[in-house]
Design an enzyme around this catalytic site. Structure first.
Site, PDB file in Angstrom:
ATOM      1  N   HIS A 128       3.962  -3.295 -11.891  1.00 43.25           N
ATOM      2  CA  HIS A 128       4.900  -2.372 -11.236  1.00 43.25           C
ATOM      3  C   HIS A 128       6.296  -2.373 -11.857  1.00 43.25           C
ATOM      4  O   HIS A 128       7.064  -1.435 -11.615  1.00 43.25           O
ATOM      5  CB  HIS A 128       5.041  -2.716  -9.749  1.00 43.25           C
ATOM      6  CG  HIS A 128       3.793  -2.511  -8.950  1.00 43.25           C
ATOM      7  ND1 HIS A 128       3.108  -1.312  -8.928  1.00 43.25           N
ATOM      8  CD2 HIS A 128       3.112  -3.360  -8.127  1.00 43.25           C
ATOM      9  CE1 HIS A 128       2.049  -1.435  -8.141  1.00 43.25           C
ATOM     10  NE2 HIS A 128       2.033  -2.672  -7.645  1.00 43.25           N
ATOM     11  N   ASP A 164      -6.389  -2.867  -9.528  1.00 42.58           N
ATOM     12  CA  ASP A 164      -5.597  -3.300  -8.379  1.00 42.58           C
ATOM     13  C   ASP A 164      -5.641  -2.237  -7.281  1.00 42.58           C
ATOM     14  O   ASP A 164      -5.824  -1.046  -7.563  1.00 42.58           O
ATOM     15  CB  ASP A 164      -4.155  -3.493  -8.845  1.00 42.58           C
ATOM     16  CG  ASP A 164      -3.299  -4.326  -7.919  1.00 42.58           C
ATOM     17  OD1 ASP A 164      -3.098  -5.503  -8.212  1.00 42.58           O
ATOM     18  OD2 ASP A 164      -2.805  -3.774  -6.914  1.00 42.58           O
ATOM     19  N   HIS A 166      -3.171  -1.169  -5.661  1.00 45.70           N
ATOM     20  CA  HIS A 166      -1.970  -0.349  -5.810  1.00 45.70           C
ATOM     21  C   HIS A 166      -1.967   0.350  -7.165  1.00 45.70           C
ATOM     22  O   HIS A 166      -2.440  -0.206  -8.160  1.00 45.70           O
ATOM     23  CB  HIS A 166      -0.710  -1.216  -5.698  1.00 45.70           C
ATOM     24  CG  HIS A 166      -0.584  -1.927  -4.387  1.00 45.70           C
ATOM     25  ND1 HIS A 166      -1.051  -3.224  -4.198  1.00 45.70           N
ATOM     26  CD2 HIS A 166      -0.058  -1.536  -3.205  1.00 45.70           C
ATOM     27  CE1 HIS A 166      -0.813  -3.585  -2.950  1.00 45.70           C
ATOM     28  NE2 HIS A 166      -0.218  -2.588  -2.324  1.00 45.70           N
ATOM     29  N   ASP A 253      -6.479  -7.363  -4.581  1.00 44.88           N
ATOM     30  CA  ASP A 253      -6.011  -6.944  -3.258  1.00 44.88           C
ATOM     31  C   ASP A 253      -6.803  -5.768  -2.705  1.00 44.88           C
ATOM     32  O   ASP A 253      -6.492  -5.247  -1.637  1.00 44.88           O
ATOM     33  CB  ASP A 253      -4.512  -6.634  -3.267  1.00 44.88           C
ATOM     34  CG  ASP A 253      -4.061  -5.905  -4.512  1.00 44.88           C
ATOM     35  OD1 ASP A 253      -4.922  -5.479  -5.314  1.00 44.88           O
ATOM     36  OD2 ASP A 253      -2.835  -5.773  -4.708  1.00 44.88           O
TER      37      ASP A 253
END
Length: 389
Positions: A128, A164, A166, A253
Site C-alpha cells: 500500500h 491479499d 485489500h 487476510d
C-alpha cells in the site's frame, strides 16, 4: 538450485506497537512452525541488509524518506501519512522498513543472478505504500521497489499478482503507465473495503492500457468462488503477456477468520493458491517466482499455517493438510497465550474444488468475472465472452 528463503529475526523490528493488528509475532510463529514441521530443514536462511536510499528512490521521494527518518524524534506532525492510527510512528522506523525492502530485493537478486529460480520473503508484501506517503500499515513498498529493480536487471515483462484481501493499490499506482508490468489484484470489492480502489475499469493508462487487472470480489466469497474468478481471468492474460518472472503478494487476510475483512477463504484455499502460482510460474516464467507475504491478522490460528504452506510450496516440500500441529509449537503458543484455541491440523477441512467459469451457472463472483474480462480481454485480443479464452 534450491529456492532462496530470506529471513532474519531483525525483521521482527517492523513493529507498529501496542494493539496494532500488524503484529510481527505472526512472522515469528510462522518460522517456528515451519521449522518444527521440517519445512526448513537444511535451508540456509539468507540474511538481508537494509535497502539503500538509492534503491528506495526507485519508488519513494527524497522528501518522504527524510520525513520517515525524522518522524521518531519529531515533536510535530511530519505528515506523509505518518503518525496515524494505521501508520503510527515507531523507533527506528526507517531502518526497519528499509530492511523489509532489502529482504525482498535480496530474493529478487538471487533470481536475477541465476542463483535461484524461486525466492520467498514472508516479511514483505507492503503493497500500500505510495511514493510520498505511508498507507495501510506500509511505510516503504518493497513489492514495487523489487519490480522496479528487476526491470533494470534483465527483465522487461513482469507479472505482479496480488492475492491479499485489500487492493494492491501502491503497486498498481507505481506501474499504472508502464506496459512492462502486468499488475493483477484479486480483492474484496472496493464498495465494501478499504482502500476503496481496484474496480474492474481500472485498466492502466496510455501505452499501458490493459496492464492493470482488478477482480473485485463480493464479501463472503469462499475458496471455490475465488478460484473460479482467478482461473477465469489470470491464466489467459499471462498467456498473452508472457511474463519472464512472477512476483506475488500472498496476503492471507482473505481468510474467513480475519478480523479486518469479509472474504471467507480457508487455509486450504491459501494452500491451493500457492500451488497454482507455482504451476503458473513453471508454465510461463521457466519457474522464476518471487513470493512475499502481506496482510493477515488472525495471528495464531491462520497466518502461521498459511505461510508455512507458502514456504513449503516454494521449497517443493508440500505439507499434507492432515498434518498435525507439532506439540512443541503448540506448547510455545499456549505458554504465551494460554486461552488460545488452536486447530489440530494444517487444514481447515475445506474442499477447494471449483467450477470453471463458463459452465452456465450464475455464481456470485460472475459479475466480477464478466466485468473484468470485458474491460481487459479485448485489449489483449481475447474474447471476453468465450470461456475458451
Amino acid at each position: 538450485m534450491q529456492p532462496a528463503v530470506v529471513w532474519d529475526p531483525a525483521l521482527l523490528g517492523y513493529d507498529l506497537g501496542g494493539d496494532h493488528p500488524f503484529n510481527p509475532v505472526r512472522l515469528d510463529l510462522t518460522v517456528r512452525l515451519a521449522t518444527e514441521l521440517g519445512v526448513l530443514d537444511g535451508v540456509e536462511m539468507l540474511v538481508p541488509e537494509p535497502a539503500t536510499d538509492t534503491e528506495l528512490y526507485r519508488i519513494h521521494s527524497e522528501e518522504y524518506l527524510a520525513a520517515v527518518r525524522l518522524a521518531p524524534t519529531a515533536g510535530w506532525d511530519v505528515g506523509h501519512g505518518l503518525g496515524t492510527a494505521d501508520n503510527p510512528v515507531f523507533s527506528d522506523m526507517h531502518e526497519a522498513s528499509a530492511l523489509v525492502v532489502g529482504s525482498t530485493l535480496l530474493g529478487a537478486r538471487k533470481i536475477a543472478d541465476g542463483e535461484a529460480r524461486r525466492a520467498v520473503n514472508i516479511a514483505g508484501g507492503l503493497h500500500h505504500a505510495m511514493r510520498d506517503h505511508a498507507s495501510g500499515f506500509c511505510v516503504y513498498n518493497d513489492c514495487a521497489v523489487a519490480v522496479s529493480w528487476l526491470l533494470d536487471h534483465g527483465f522487461d515483462r513482469i507479472a505482479y499478482i496480488d492475492t491479499d484481501v485489500h487492493h494492491g493499490d501502491g503497486v498498481q499506482a507505481a506501474f499504472y503507465d508502464d506496459p512492462r508490468v502486468l499488475t493483477v489484484s484479486l480483492h474484496q470489492h472496493p464498495f465494501t473495503l478499504w482502500p476503496g480502489t481496484g474496480y474492474s475499469a481500472e485498466t492502466g493508462s496510455g501505452e499501458a492500457e490493459g496492464t492493470a487487472v482488478n477482480v473485485p470480489l463480493p464479501p463472503g466469497t469462499r475458496d471455490g468462488g475465488w478460484l473460479r474468478a482467478f482461473h477465469a481471468v489470470v491464466p489467459s492474460l499471462l498467456e498473452v503477456f508472457r511474463p519472464q518472472i512472477l512476483v506475488t503478494q500472498c496476503g492471507v487476510d482473505s481468510h474467513e477468520e480475519d478480523p479486518l475483512a469479509d472474504l471467507s477463504l480457508s487455509v486450504d484455499g491459501h494452500r491451493t493458491i500457492y500451488a497454482t502460482l507455482r504451476d503458473l510460474a513453471e508454465r510461463y516464467t521457466e519457474g522464476r517466482w518471487l513470493a512475499v507475504g502481506g496482510g493477515g491478522y488472525q495471528l495464531i490460528r491462520v497466518v502461521p499455517r498459511s505461510w508455512t504452506h507458502l514456504l513449503a510450496t516454494v521449497l517443493n516440500r508440500d505439507v499434507k493438510p492432515e498434518t498435525p500441529l507439532p506439540p512443541g509449537w503448540v506448547g510455545t503458543v499456549l505458554r504465551a497465550a494460554p486461552s488460545a484455541e488452536l486447530p489440530p491440523e494444517m487444514t481447515d477441512g475445506r474442499d477447494t474444488t471449483y467450477r470453471p467459469w463458463g459452465d452456465g451457472a450464475d455464481d456470485p463472483v460472475d459479475v466480477a468475472i464478466r466485468d473484468t474480462r470485458r474491460a481487459l480481454f479485448p485489449l489483449h485480443g481475447l474474447d471476453p465472452d468465450d470461456p475458451r479464452d
